[in-house]
Every structure is written in C-alpha cells, then in structure tokens.
Design an enzyme around this catalytic site. Structure first.
Site, PDB file in Angstrom:
ATOM      1  N   PHE A   1      17.228  21.715  14.043  1.00 21.70           N
ATOM      2  CA  PHE A   1      16.469  22.964  14.178  1.00 21.70           C
ATOM      3  C   PHE A   1      14.993  22.604  14.146  1.00 21.70           C
ATOM      4  CE2 PHE A   1      13.691  26.174  12.558  1.00 21.70           C
ATOM      5  CZ  PHE A   1      14.154  27.383  13.040  1.00 21.70           C
ATOM      6  N   GLU A   2      14.281  23.025  15.181  1.00 15.16           N
ATOM      7  CA  GLU A   2      12.826  22.869  15.156  1.00 15.16           C
ATOM      8  C   GLU A   2      12.228  24.002  15.968  1.00 15.16           C
ATOM      9  OE1 GLU A   2      12.105  19.084  17.159  1.00 15.16           O
ATOM     10  OE2 GLU A   2      11.888  18.047  15.267  1.00 15.16           O
ATOM     11  N   ILE A   3      11.128  24.563  15.476  1.00 13.26           N
ATOM     12  CA  ILE A   3      10.298  25.401  16.324  1.00 13.26           C
ATOM     13  C   ILE A   3       8.939  24.725  16.283  1.00 13.26           C
ATOM     14  CG2 ILE A   3       9.222  27.663  16.647  1.00 13.26           C
ATOM     15  CD1 ILE A   3      11.663  28.926  15.329  1.00 13.26           C
TER      16      ILE A   3
END
Ligand SMILES: Nc1nc2c(ncn2[C@@H]2O[C@H](COP(=O)(O)OP(=O)(O)O)[C@@H](O)[C@H]2O)c(=O)[nH]1
Ligand SMILES: *[C@@H]1O[C@H](CO)[C@@H](O)[C@H](O)[C@H]1NC(C)=O
Ligand SMILES: [Mg+2]
Length: 378
Positions: free
Chosen positions: A278-280
């Site tokens: 998960f990365e933004i």
C-alpha cells in the site's frame, strides 16, 4: 354436419383459451409461467420500465453525491500478471465500493507480458474511471547484463537452502518497483499514485480525496502499515546507503525521518519500513534527483540480485532520508489488509468509515510494528 352439442363444446373451448391468454399476458406477479418470467419478476430491471426515473428521495448509485469539485493529477497503479486476474478484480471491487465510485480516478496496469483481452475486459468493466494497460520494456524488468549471473544464482540457492521467504523469486519485481514503475510511459502524465495489489482489502469508506490531501499538504509519501525487514535479505543495503549519504549529503533535509529507520543517528539500520504494497505517493519525488541518484547507486551494487533488496526498504529509506518527516503521511483512517497483516482504524475513525474490520485486529500497535517510531517523531 355440426351437431348442437359439438357447437357448444367448441365455443366453451374457445372461451377457456381466451381466458388463459388474457391471464398470462397480463402483469401477474403471483404466477410464474416460465424461467424467464421468474427471472424478470425477481430482477429490479424486470419490474420497472426501461426509462425508469427514480422518484425524489430514492436514488441509484451515482446520485448519492455530486461529482467532486476538484480532482488531483493521480492514478491507481497495479503491477500484475494475467494469472492475478481474480485477485485484481477483488481489490478493484473493494476500492471502487469504498472510494473510487465517487471519484472516478483512472487505473494503470503494468505487466512485463501483454495483458490478455480477458484481463482487460474484466478489469475495465469493474472500473468507474478509465483504464490503461502498459507493457514494461524488457530491460526495465529483467536482470541487467552487468549482474554476474553465477554470483546471483549462488545467492538465490543459498537463500532457498536457508528457507528465506521469496529466496529464489521476486527480484525483477522488487527492482522494478524500486526504480522503474514511476517512469513507465503511462505513468508520466501523473503526479500522484496509489499502489494496489491483487487480493487486498479496504475496510472503510473513504469520503475525502487522499490525493488532494497529499497535494494540499505537500506530502510525498503515505502509508498505513509498517514493520521490520528480514536482515537476511538486505545484508549490505545500509552500507550502500551510508556510502551514498557520505557522497551526497546535500540531498538530506535537516528535518528528515532518519529516526524512523535508525536508532543510532544513522550508524545502523533498524530494519523498519513502510509496507509498500500500500502506498499513496508523489511520483515526482521518486523522479527527483535525490532518489534517482540513490536508485542508480543501489542498482550499481547489484544488491537487488546478489541479495534480495525489497522495494519496501528501498522506498522507505528513500522517503525517510530525502523528504522532510512532515511530508510522510500516516493514513490511520484507511482500513487495509494484505495477508497476513491489517490496519483497522480505531475509535471515531472506525465509526466514521463504517469499517468492516475488527478493531481488535490491528497490526499498528503490536510489538512487531514500526508505526510507534513514526508517531514518536512528532
Ligand atoms: N507482471 C508481474 N507482476 C508480478 C510478478 N511478480 C509479482 N508481481 C506483482 O507484484 C506485486 C507483489 O507480488 P506479490 O506476489 O503480491 O508479493 P507479496 O505481496 O510480497 O507476497 C503484486 O502486485 C503482483 O501482482 C511478475 O512476475 N510479473
Ligand atoms: C500531472 O503531473 C505530471 C507530473 O508532474 C505533469 O507532467 C503533468 O503535466 C500534470 N498534468 C496536469 C494536467 O497538471
Ligand atoms: Mg502482494
């Protein structure tokens, strides 16, 4: 000749037939006359004329809220194989249901093999925005010729013998995610990305736009979970990093997040990393001079192949060193699961997001999480 009895019989038969015809062509919810008829009666569409307009107060999906006034320059990005289709569909469904059906951000799919028609059709069909499908150039995926394959093979075999997770596989993917995803042709027109993997869960409604949060608050990296890396996969990563820092001290802002990744001011790596499935994040941060030079430096060591450097520690060290700590954002309101760990928002955040996860099952504050180190920085 027609006898009177026969005449009466024919008339009665005609009347009975007429009765049945009238009964079955008339709208009759109580009586099923065929399988199609049953299906029609049960489905919403069948009981409504095709030009159905919902009365005031009753709404269909899209009417729930107005289109957002502002949008960011952003995309979802999914690296996947054709064989990952089922998991990819699951992830998209949850993402659309909990967030994107109100926002319609696009998706970029990346693969080192061409995506099949089936993959494209079935994913596109799930998505409320647009979808694009990119083919990764061979030289950005495969082991570079500068890597000594004999040495790399020995390293793989040794890790397999020692039962190191992903000891034999995985390396092209980690190098690609470390240094190439953000400069794929299809990604170049975007500034922000949200990384999505097959088979992940999003537990909560997200009723604000996290890309705009990144933009408005000048953030470059966002995470939900953090943990420790296996030392065995990165024996020389920190030495290579320290060498880079020595040669390029100008890339480190004074208020960086060194204390997230080192407990002794940079002498040793404490193995903490943001869980990068998960990365933004801000693509321009990875494209910038500091991280680009850092990746080149690491790639030249061959450690993606001679060891098993993961994109999680590489991204995390890059973000912690080259960004200010206040540019790293903890999305503690995004409920998320990638096997075997999950982030389940707590208290008001759980209520507000209508989260489906058990708040007692939250990896953020167990001893094996690094998130307290992040929280302690502020
Ligand atoms: N195109 C492609 N994608 C891959 C390959 N290996 C892994 N991936 C993708 O890379 C991401 C990480 O892989 P995954 O199997 O989920 O690893 P894990 O999450 O670390 O267990 C996922 O998005 C996978 O779909 C590969 O050989 N080709
Ligand atoms: C979106 O961001 C990219 C990368 O910063 C930039 O090249 C592009 O011009 C931007 N597009 C818009 C419409 O602002
Ligand atoms: Mg995964």
């Amino acid at each position: 000749m027609m006898t009177p009895t026969r005449y009466v019989f024919i008339v009665i038969t005609l009347i009975i037939c007429l009765h049945y015809i009238l009964t079955f062509t008339h709208e009759d919810y109580g009586r099923a006359t065929s399988l199609n008829n049953i299906k029609d009666k049960w489905s919403l569409g069948g009981s409504r004329p095709s030009n159905y307009v919902p009365p005031k107060g009753e709404f269909l999906d899209e009417d729930v809220r107005p289109a957002p006034a502002r949008k960011a320059n952003a995309t979802f990005v999914i690296l996947a194989r054709n064989g990952d289709l089922t998991g990819v569909i699951e992830s998209i469904q949850r993402l659309e249901d909990r967030f994107n059906r109100h926002f319609h951000y696009p998706y970029v799919f990346l693969n080192e093999e061409p995506f099949t028609q089936e993959f494209k059709q079935r994913t596109r069909n799930m998505i409320s925005g647009t979808a694009e499908y990119g083919l990764i150039p061979k030289h950005e995926w495969e082991q570079p010729p500068t890597v000594d394959e004999n040495k790399a093979r020995e390293a793989r075999e040794e890790m397999i013998r020692e039962n190191v997770i992903y000891g034999g596989l995985y390396r092209n993917m980690c190098r690609f995610n470390s240094g190439y995803f953000y400069r794929q042709e299809l990604m170049m027109k975007y500034k922000y990305y949200w990384r999505v993997e097959p088979g992940v869960k999003y537990f909560c409604n997200l009723d604000y736009d996290p890309f705009l949060l990144m933009q408005d608050e000048n953030k470059v990296y966002g995470f939900t979970l953090s943990l420790y890396e296996y030392q065995r996969t990165i024996p020389t990563l920190w030495d290579a990093t320290k060498e880079f820092i020595r040669q390029n001290p100008q890339y480190l802002p004074r208020d960086n997040a060194m204390s997230f990744i080192s407990d002794d001011g940079g002498k040793t790596y404490n193995l903490c990393h943001f869980w990068s499935n998960f990365e933004i994040g801000d693509l321009d941060f990875w494209r910038g001079e500091a991280y680009s030079k850092y990746f080149e430096h690491l790639d030249a060591q061959g450690g993606f192949y001679y060891e098993r450097w993961g994109d999680a520690p590489v991204h995390s060290i890059g973000a912690a060193l080259f960004a200010r700590k206040d540019q790293i954002h903890y999305f503690d309101d995004i409920g998320y699961r990638h096997e075997p760990f999950q982030k389940c928002p707590q208290g008001d955040l759980h209520t507000r997001g209508k989260c489906s996860c058990d708040p007692n099952d939250d990896f953020s504050h167990v001893p094996y999480s690094c998130t307290y180190r992040y929280e302690r920085m502020f």
